[in-house]
Design a protein around this motif. Structure first.
Motif, PDB file in Angstrom:
ATOM      1  N   ALA A 222     -86.308 -12.092 -93.477  1.00  0.00           N
ATOM      2  CA  ALA A 222     -85.594 -13.156 -94.192  1.00  0.00           C
ATOM      3  C   ALA A 222     -84.604 -13.862 -93.264  1.00  0.00           C
ATOM      4  CB  ALA A 222     -84.863 -12.565 -95.397  1.00  0.00           C
ATOM      5  N   HIS A 223     -83.922 -13.077 -92.426  1.00  0.00           N
ATOM      6  CA  HIS A 223     -82.961 -13.644 -91.492  1.00  0.00           C
ATOM      7  C   HIS A 223     -83.637 -14.583 -90.516  1.00  0.00           C
ATOM      8  CE1 HIS A 223     -80.104 -13.092 -87.891  1.00  0.00           C
ATOM      9  NE2 HIS A 223     -79.491 -13.857 -88.756  1.00  0.00           N
ATOM     10  N   LEU A 224     -84.762 -14.166 -89.978  1.00  0.00           N
ATOM     11  CA  LEU A 224     -85.478 -14.997 -89.026  1.00  0.00           C
ATOM     12  C   LEU A 224     -86.075 -16.233 -89.693  1.00  0.00           C
ATOM     13  CD1 LEU A 224     -87.327 -12.440 -86.701  1.00  0.00           C
ATOM     14  CD2 LEU A 224     -85.107 -13.557 -86.386  1.00  0.00           C
ATOM     15  N   GLU A 225     -86.467 -16.102 -90.941  1.00  0.00           N
ATOM     16  CA  GLU A 225     -87.028 -17.247 -91.662  1.00  0.00           C
ATOM     17  C   GLU A 225     -86.005 -18.375 -91.767  1.00  0.00           C
ATOM     18  OE1 GLU A 225     -89.511 -19.807 -93.578  1.00  0.00           O
ATOM     19  OE2 GLU A 225     -90.025 -17.941 -92.536  1.00  0.00           O
ATOM     20  N   GLU A 226     -84.741 -18.019 -91.998  1.00  0.00           N
ATOM     21  CA  GLU A 226     -83.695 -19.040 -92.065  1.00  0.00           C
ATOM     22  C   GLU A 226     -83.580 -19.787 -90.739  1.00  0.00           C
ATOM     23  OE1 GLU A 226     -80.060 -17.212 -93.202  1.00  0.00           O
ATOM     24  OE2 GLU A 226     -80.800 -16.511 -95.150  1.00  0.00           O
ATOM     25  N   HIS A 227     -83.575 -19.034 -89.654  1.00  0.00           N
ATOM     26  CA  HIS A 227     -83.486 -19.673 -88.343  1.00  0.00           C
ATOM     27  C   HIS A 227     -84.745 -20.463 -88.032  1.00  0.00           C
ATOM     28  CE1 HIS A 227     -79.705 -17.882 -87.465  1.00  0.00           C
ATOM     29  NE2 HIS A 227     -80.159 -16.644 -87.401  1.00  0.00           N
ATOM     30  N   LEU A 228     -85.875 -19.954 -88.457  1.00  0.00           N
ATOM     31  CA  LEU A 228     -87.138 -20.635 -88.220  1.00  0.00           C
ATOM     32  C   LEU A 228     -87.118 -22.023 -88.859  1.00  0.00           C
ATOM     33  CD1 LEU A 228     -89.884 -19.915 -86.864  1.00  0.00           C
ATOM     34  CD2 LEU A 228     -90.710 -19.336 -89.148  1.00  0.00           C
TER      35      LEU A 228
END
Length: 298
Positions: A222-228
């Motif tokens: 989820a954290h990486l999805e935000e940055h993505l």
């Protein structure tokens, strides 16, 4: 963001591994370059089987010769030789970086043994990083037939601490300049790779620890999805990975698997040198990979 570069050189061909990345970055970013040599007190006659530059006039001639490569490429370059021999090379580099040149990036070769020749696996790297704020790009010596330096793919190891997201700003800067894509990575430990108090807790409560690690993995996606989404909205091609295991081992493995041209890694600057070198993933990555590593001090 990288508006000026500092390249310390000791006169050896191994140290010149920093030159191709520095030249590429200077050309692409329109950044001027300062070539620096520091005369070393009581230095041996050779460095990496090359003649050691012990006289100021020889060092000036050497740097002027190197400068011609940058001038031919249309890069603004200056040379500087610290003519008073010193014993603390790292302190002298930091002095020039913080009080004279104020570079946005220091480009150095991650190889050497002793003194200025101890360029980066040992004390020089950690001291320069810990004593000043500029990021450091560490480069390994490459074979003569190695392809020219370029950035097609950046690897960004991130964790769940928002302060490590500082590396994203630098990655965006470089990705835009080179039209590169970004691979976002988070490494979640396994029970076997937990350390310290976490390892002790994991051995006492393995089911609880395993459940917690599973939850961490979900949070990482989820954290990486935000940055993505942020990167894609900024026009940067990006994708993500979450893997399990030892952080340094997995960062190096993913960099190889994805053929990353650069690893962008934020790292803590500890007050004590031993603390920095012992607790940071960064030096372990530097030791294990032959790929360039951009260290962003927190």
């Amino acid at each position: 963001m990288f508006r000026s570069l500092l390249v310390p050189l000791d006169g050896s061909r191994l140290a010149e591994a920093a030159l191709p990345p520095a030249l590429s970055l200077a050309q692409t970013l329109g950044a001027p370059v300062t070539l620096l040599h520091i005369l070393e007190k009581d230095a041996p006659t050779t460095v990496h089987q090359d003649q050691h530059l012990s006289r100021a006039e020889d060092a000036v001639a050497y740097l002027n010769q190197i400068a011609q490569r940058f001038i031919a490429a249309g890069v603004t370059v200056q040379v500087h030789v610290h003519t008073r021999p010193v014993t603390d090379i790292a302190e002298s580099i930091v002095h020039h970086a913080t009080r004279e040149f104020n570079p946005d990036l220091i480009v150095m070769c991650a190889h050497g043994q002793g003194g200025l020749r101890d360029f980066l696996i040992g004390n020089i790297a950690q001291q320069v990083l810990a004593r000043q704020q500029a990021p450091i790009l560490l480069c390994r010596p490459q074979a003569e037939n190695h392809p020219p330096f370029t950035l097609r793919r950046l690897l960004l190891p991130l964790d769940d601490e928002s302060q490590h997201d500082l590396s994203l700003d630098y990655a965006v800067h470089l990705a835009r300049a080179y039209d590169a894509e970004a691979c976002l990575l988070t490494v979640i430990p396994t029970l076997a790779t937990l350390r310290g108090e976490q390892a002790a807790a994991g051995s006492l409560l393995p089911l609880t620890a395993a459940a917690y690690l599973d939850w961490q993995e979900e949070e990482a996606w989820a954290h990486l999805e935000e940055h993505l989404q942020d990167l894609q909205q900024a026009g940067i091609r990006a994708y993500r990975h979450v893997v399990r295991g030892d952080p340094a081992e997995q960062i190096v493995a993913v960099a190889e698997a994805e053929d990353a041209d650069l690893i962008v890694l934020a790292t803590h600057r500890k007050a004590g040198m031993a603390a920095f070198w012992a607790h940071s993933v960064a030096p372990q990555v530097v030791r294990r990979t032959r790929r360039p590593v951009l260290l962003i001090p927190l």
